[in-house]
Scaffold this motif. Structure first.
Motif, PDB file in Angstrom:
ATOM      1  N   HIS A 180     -13.687   0.482 -32.819  1.00 54.52           N
ATOM      2  CA  HIS A 180     -14.737   1.398 -32.339  1.00 54.52           C
ATOM      3  C   HIS A 180     -16.091   1.039 -32.959  1.00 54.52           C
ATOM      4  CE1 HIS A 180     -13.098   4.296 -29.577  1.00 54.52           C
ATOM      5  NE2 HIS A 180     -11.996   4.407 -30.318  1.00 54.52           N
ATOM      6  N   ILE A 181     -16.079   0.745 -34.241  1.00 52.58           N
ATOM      7  CA  ILE A 181     -17.354   0.376 -34.877  1.00 52.58           C
ATOM      8  C   ILE A 181     -17.890  -0.911 -34.260  1.00 52.58           C
ATOM      9  CG2 ILE A 181     -18.506  -0.081 -37.064  1.00 52.58           C
ATOM     10  CD1 ILE A 181     -16.360   1.406 -38.546  1.00 52.58           C
ATOM     11  N   ALA A 182     -16.983  -1.845 -33.922  1.00 45.91           N
ATOM     12  CA  ALA A 182     -17.419  -3.097 -33.300  1.00 45.91           C
ATOM     13  C   ALA A 182     -18.048  -2.834 -31.937  1.00 45.91           C
ATOM     14  CB  ALA A 182     -16.236  -4.051 -33.164  1.00 45.91           C
ATOM     15  N   VAL A 183     -17.393  -1.981 -31.166  1.00 45.44           N
ATOM     16  CA  VAL A 183     -17.921  -1.649 -29.846  1.00 45.44           C
ATOM     17  C   VAL A 183     -19.311  -1.013 -29.989  1.00 45.44           C
ATOM     18  CG1 VAL A 183     -17.608  -0.061 -27.899  1.00 45.44           C
ATOM     19  CG2 VAL A 183     -15.677  -1.462 -28.705  1.00 45.44           C
ATOM     20  N   ASP A 184     -19.435  -0.123 -30.963  1.00 48.85           N
ATOM     21  CA  ASP A 184     -20.738   0.509 -31.200  1.00 48.85           C
ATOM     22  C   ASP A 184     -21.798  -0.522 -31.541  1.00 48.85           C
ATOM     23  OD1 ASP A 184     -19.525   2.932 -30.788  1.00 48.85           O
ATOM     24  OD2 ASP A 184     -19.406   3.474 -32.914  1.00 48.85           O
TER      25      ASP A 184
END
Ligand SMILES: [Co+2]
Ligand SMILES: [Co+2]
Ligand SMILES: [Co+2]
Ligand SMILES: [Co+2]
Ligand SMILES: [Co+2]
Ligand SMILES: [Co+2]
Ligand SMILES: [Co+2]
Ligand SMILES: [Co+2]
Lengths: 436, 436, 436, 436
Positions: free
Chosen positions: A213-217
């Motif tokens: 999720h942090i990567a997608v963000d």
């Protein structure tokens, strides 16, 4: 300077050619179902095996003769290697390549130095991309080799390993963006366990999802619009990797609300290690709308580790290409040769033989798959087979008009089902052989 | 009339007993972690293997000596068999049993006749349940033996096979309700494929989901509040079953919005055929809140088919019981012996030996698991191992306070991660051995 | 100087001990069946995994913390490592060790230099053997790591690889003799093939046999009277090793008239990779009078490569020790821990935990096996089972008194066989559990 | 009367044909390497799968539609079935067939009655052989289906099972002689074990060898000069069969002095279940002079049981035929389709499709193998690869002129080996593809 003075651009010479350094089937411009083979196949060469692999195995060191490589970990050697890589890919005629951060640039004494090294090599990669027109299929970060990741990266019991991996992926994403990469891949090398007694699986899975999720963000933040992929593998190096197969990845993506953001990068040898055919994995991913890209290789079905061999079996390549065509073909993904020459095939020329063989096998598979579709006999058999679902009772059921009560009523009346028809497996296997 | 005149109720005699017809570990009333072993283990005997299995294999017919069974397909024989089954289960001291519709009652000439036969046997089952206090763990329908299901039931290309299966499950649900069953299980014997060339996987998966939704609706309609289970198995009889493992089932349930309605019924031999340990499958299901029940057996790790052997390995039973305790123990589910005596163990007494061994192995596993937990050393090691996630950076990450940018900043400063600590696998394996 | 200052000689403390650095079962002086555990078990530590293994795997470099090792290839480092090794083995209390030539001494620029290096280290090995009383179980030569052996050694298409291997084994035999080694082992790491299309199997097998005959001749010449062993393994690093399992080795030894000269050194993980249990391989070798020594480890039954884990499963160790006792126990051979700590168990103390666990598991297996034999119930069941061969018809057949004609005559009269009796597998599995 | 009114003799129509009931490659009269395809391939149909197989599996009864078969165990039905079988084989154009005693004739109440039944059917077999010219490739006895053989036949703990088996093989040998059979095959269905704890392996192996010696003696007595075969299989129905693979069989035959009397009958699916390719097993048998006959089928490499599928993979058939040609081709043996249609391919016409596909795949493999040999590139690569053994040092070693001392002297002088050359696996795989 040239690393392969004796090799010209690999020509297409047609099926009758006996030249082992020519394509017999892959003619990039040839149209198949209205699209060029080049665009259908989107071949990609991997930096790790082809330019960093030395042929080491658990029983001996590398054997590879790579005269252009001084064996050092220097930046100069890394940069020089890039030039060789692009000469190779260019002579081969593959339009794409893929790499991990640590493949192209040496890891430094600190994270800062590693990042700087990467920047210095990326400049050369960019130059070479521009010079040759070769593009980046996807980038990725190596989160499994360094001992800091011995217990995993995003799933490590050491929270700083998570943090370090985050920093590394941040940089890899930036670099992928800089190089115009069409995608970014997560392969969770050590995101799994060696032993369940010392493992908190639920916590580790939660952390893995958090990481993605942090990567997608972050991708959103920097404007990276390439496709994210997750690559399943059941085991090796860990006893059990969380992303064990297509279904396990999809389950994970659904559970943690990530399915909109990642598609699957499927690899043949990983499929078979997980007990599935590649055709199964591709069909399952395709049916879920998550068929992103393929790592084209093959395993040895009698060996229990990832041999990453070059694919030459035309039954396999036909199955892959038929399934791809069924689900609309490759979009951002490619046919990426995540494959390595055998330890005993240690000469530079073997790299050419290996890739030519793989490309020709896939080109041939594409043509066979298209011929099957054009001919229509197979699709006709399939249509017939499911015909009972296309009208009356079947169509009503699919339209949601039936309950257990209504179905029971019908079957109590009819007493028994309309006789089944043969599945015709043998006839169909013979039919496939007529296209080979 | 008695089928086992020489056998009394199997007594608990303690670890020193040399009596092969006594329990050495299973003392139903004994409390473990404050709950009786009987309630922890909820042992269940399966009707199919134990009362219908004859020991046939692909290379020869049955061998089983079952003097009470006249070998006929008559209703009388079926009813008599019920009395024998309850005598057996009662003497064994198992509180539960499980059955398929076609195990207990003969299939008739028509669906109506089959239903009538079932009703006639269910009466006897009910009588015997009341007489003995033995309860139904779960019911199920056999949707794989009859040739009408050769291509699958809910996933058949023949829509009437779907309809027939619907009628059959409708009846099986009613009967399960009638008998007060605590659950109902779906095992998709032929819900898969033999060959992908003749298969429309997406359509078949859609139909399978549709079938389950209709079943859930019908249960609600009739007031069946028992737990639904789905049982994974990767293959056999099909080349590939859709419900291949826990992850594949969960993915399917999530994709089709069924996760609220079904939990998993996990079987050891199916886990290992799919390339997982039972401990893995149970942990994965537990972490997803979907650990429902277990089919307690074991496979032979060197054989590639479902041998359904009785479990006697105390490492295995310890792992099972430790994982169950971790996730709060069994609720509606049980330790269901989906296991069969070997073809060469053809005498009635072998049925007792087999079940006693399995029950004792699980009772012993429960006591070992509880001892591990009481002792606390293992849990302590685990707590230490993940300690970096319980405060400062780790806790912040888990609290959602970090991005790639903030993590990069920290790691650029720290330069490298705090050293990892040994995973201590060998020490932990030795530790487990101290409880054996 | 000490490498393990915090470790004393590992004590025997008995089953109740909670000290992870003590033996709970292995009491070297304790008598079992009239022989000390020390003499029954003849434990041996391997130099390669324990003192040279760094934990590298195909996905990452080594992780091992070995403060005494400067990581160089120098002779001094090699000699210092010997001191550490003997400190370790001595503190552990193992009476034997085993090594390859290249484990103990660095390979030089030339064969002559390598030989000189080996001599210089052997001096230290000899000193340490004398100081500690630790003995050499067997020596061997590494004929698989150096790239010169990429295509095999005795089976290489390069005849000079054969010659070089001959020179290397000559030296290794001399050194083994010098150190009083009780045996010498051949493990044909790359004596096999990667691909049959480029392989002349018959010629390669002929050359392998020729090599062994020359070795046997040379041993006789120099007066080496230790036992030769051949160690089966089915694959890895090659796709297929010629010495794939016990039967393949025995067949080869018989075909080439070598059976008088070599016994088998069996390894658990190699057995299971070949599709057999270790118990099977040991029984087969024992029945052929060729059970020489065992490489005591275990694999992960769900992984397809040689994990060489330390053995802790007491079912496994019981089977091993029971079979050894049946065939008269170890003579020249030993229980040799060809096993390595996991990559994540990277601290020196893990080496102690691992070996202690393995030794205790084997000591416990020995005691259980002896208890089974003392009790006699299992042997009694076996005696009963084959009773029909001990008199009348069976005895006559075994005495060679019958032909097809005489047997047909008897069976035409009798019409059918005397009823079979149950194989009692489940009861026997329960019985084994009573000794655990 | 005809069972297949709609089918004429299957014609050869050439590669362009789209007729699923025609051969595209198998033209019996066509010469390949100077011999007709008919004589190269010696195709054989098996009675058990093709005329007795009903499609039952462990999860359901048979499905096969066989209108000519009344399902009874009567002699009339058995005799009628023979007529149908010969109509099928004749229309197919296969020159051979193979059977077990119990396939063709019903087992009676006593051995005497069974023998009489067999005689009554053999008369019809003989008539049909004469009518059609179809010949018996080999006969065999079913020593595994009847419960009397539950613990094995020659290896049973029940000595009367041995005696009964002897009587049965005696009769089967007489019948095979009567029908002019070219061979006789032993497949040890249950000659192995389910559990080692209850097994005396050495005694069982001794008895198995004794049985074969008595059989050899009896053949001599009655003048049966056909070839004896032994067929390896690693497991199924037993956990472990003694004749597990080619090497295990050869070891057994050598140990018990039977190698002059039996050759191997190798089956593809048994090879792969044992962890070998069929090419490996054939090469190993060929190198030992023991390559007798092949059971031509294929397994599913992802399934762990004997699926006995019809072979259609042209890589496989090429490997088989190339190896056969290398070792001089089939003599008494044949390409015997020990293969069965899938349970879902239940219509009579599927039997034709299946056999036509298998025959065509083998004919195509033969032509490809001959083309490879005619072309000479592959053989040239192999000759080059081993060139160092054809002169000077290599030739001297092979001539027995060297010892460890003389080889060490040479290598001390040379210091290192002449550089190795690439194994060229990828190039060779591509080369093979040029013939496909
Ligand atoms: Co990959
Ligand atoms: Co891979
Ligand atoms: Co089950
Ligand atoms: Co099962
Ligand atoms: Co070993
Ligand atoms: Co090993
Ligand atoms: Co066969
Ligand atoms: Co078979």
């Amino acid at each position: 300077m040239t690393a392969f003075p004796e090799i010209e651009r690999i020509p297409f010479e047609g099926p009758q050619s006996k030249n082992p350094l020519a394509f017999r089937y892959y003619d990039p411009a040839e149209k198949v179902e209205g699209k060029s083979m080049r665009d259908h196949l989107r071949f990609s060469v991997v930096y790790w095996h082809t330019f960093r692999g030395q042929g080491a195995d658990p029983f001996g060191p590398g054997t590879a003769a790579r005269p252009w490589d001084d064996g050092s970990n220097s930046l100069e050697n890394a940069q020089k290697r890039v030039r060789v890589a692009f000469e190779f890919i260019d002579k081969l005629g593959a339009p794409f390549y893929a790499f991990h951060d640590r493949d192209v640039a040496p890891e430094g004494e600190s994270l800062a130095e590693s990042n700087k090294n990467l920047d210095d090599v990326v400049k050369v990669l960019k130059e070479e991309q521009q010079r040759t027109g070769i593009q980046l299929l996807w980038g990725t970060a190596n989160l499994f080799s360094n001992p800091r990741y011995m217990h995993g990266a995003a799933t490590s019991p050491n929270s700083e390993a998570f943090a370090y991996a985050a920093a590394q992926v941040k940089k890899a994403l930036e670099v992928t963006l800089e190089l115009g990469g069409a995608g970014y891949t997560f392969w969770g090398g050590r995101e799994g366990y060696q032993n369940l007694w010392n493992t908190d699986m639920r916590r580790e899975l939660d952390n893995l999802a958090r990481f993605l999720h942090i990567a997608v963000d972050y991708a959103k933040e920097i404007g990276f619009t390439g496709q994210f992929y997750i690559e399943p593998k059941p085991k090796e190096p860990t006893k059990h990797q969380y992303d064990s197969d297509a279904a396990a990845c999809l389950n994970f993506l659904r559970q943690y609300d990530l399915l909109d953001h990642l598609k699957l990068n499927l690899e043949t040898n990983h499929a078979t290690l997980a007990g599935h055919t590649m055709q199964h994995e591709m069909d399952l991913a395709g049916a879920a709308g998550a068929l992103g890209s393929i790592d084209a290789n093959t395993g040895d079905m009698l060996l229990g580790w990832d041999t990453d061999q070059f694919p030459t079996d035309i039954y396999l390549t036909t199955q892959c290409m038929h399934t791809l065509l069924k689900y609309g073909g490759l979009k951002t993904g490619g046919v990426n040769f995540d494959a390595k020459v055998r330890r005993e095939s240690f000469e530079p020329i073997d790299l050419f033989y290996a890739h030519i063989g793989g490309m020709d096998a896939f080109a041939r598979g594409l043509k066979i798959a298209a011929a099957i579709r054009a001919d229509g006999r197979l699709e006709g058999l399939l249509k017939d087979r499911y015909a009972s679902w296309d009208s009356s009772l079947g169509a009503e059921i699919e339209a949601g008009k039936h309950s257990f009560a209504s179905l029971e009523k019908i079957m109590l009346e009819r007493g028994e089902v309309t006789p089944n028809r043969s599945g015709r497996q043998e006839m169909i296997e013979n039919l496939i052989n007529t296209y080979m």
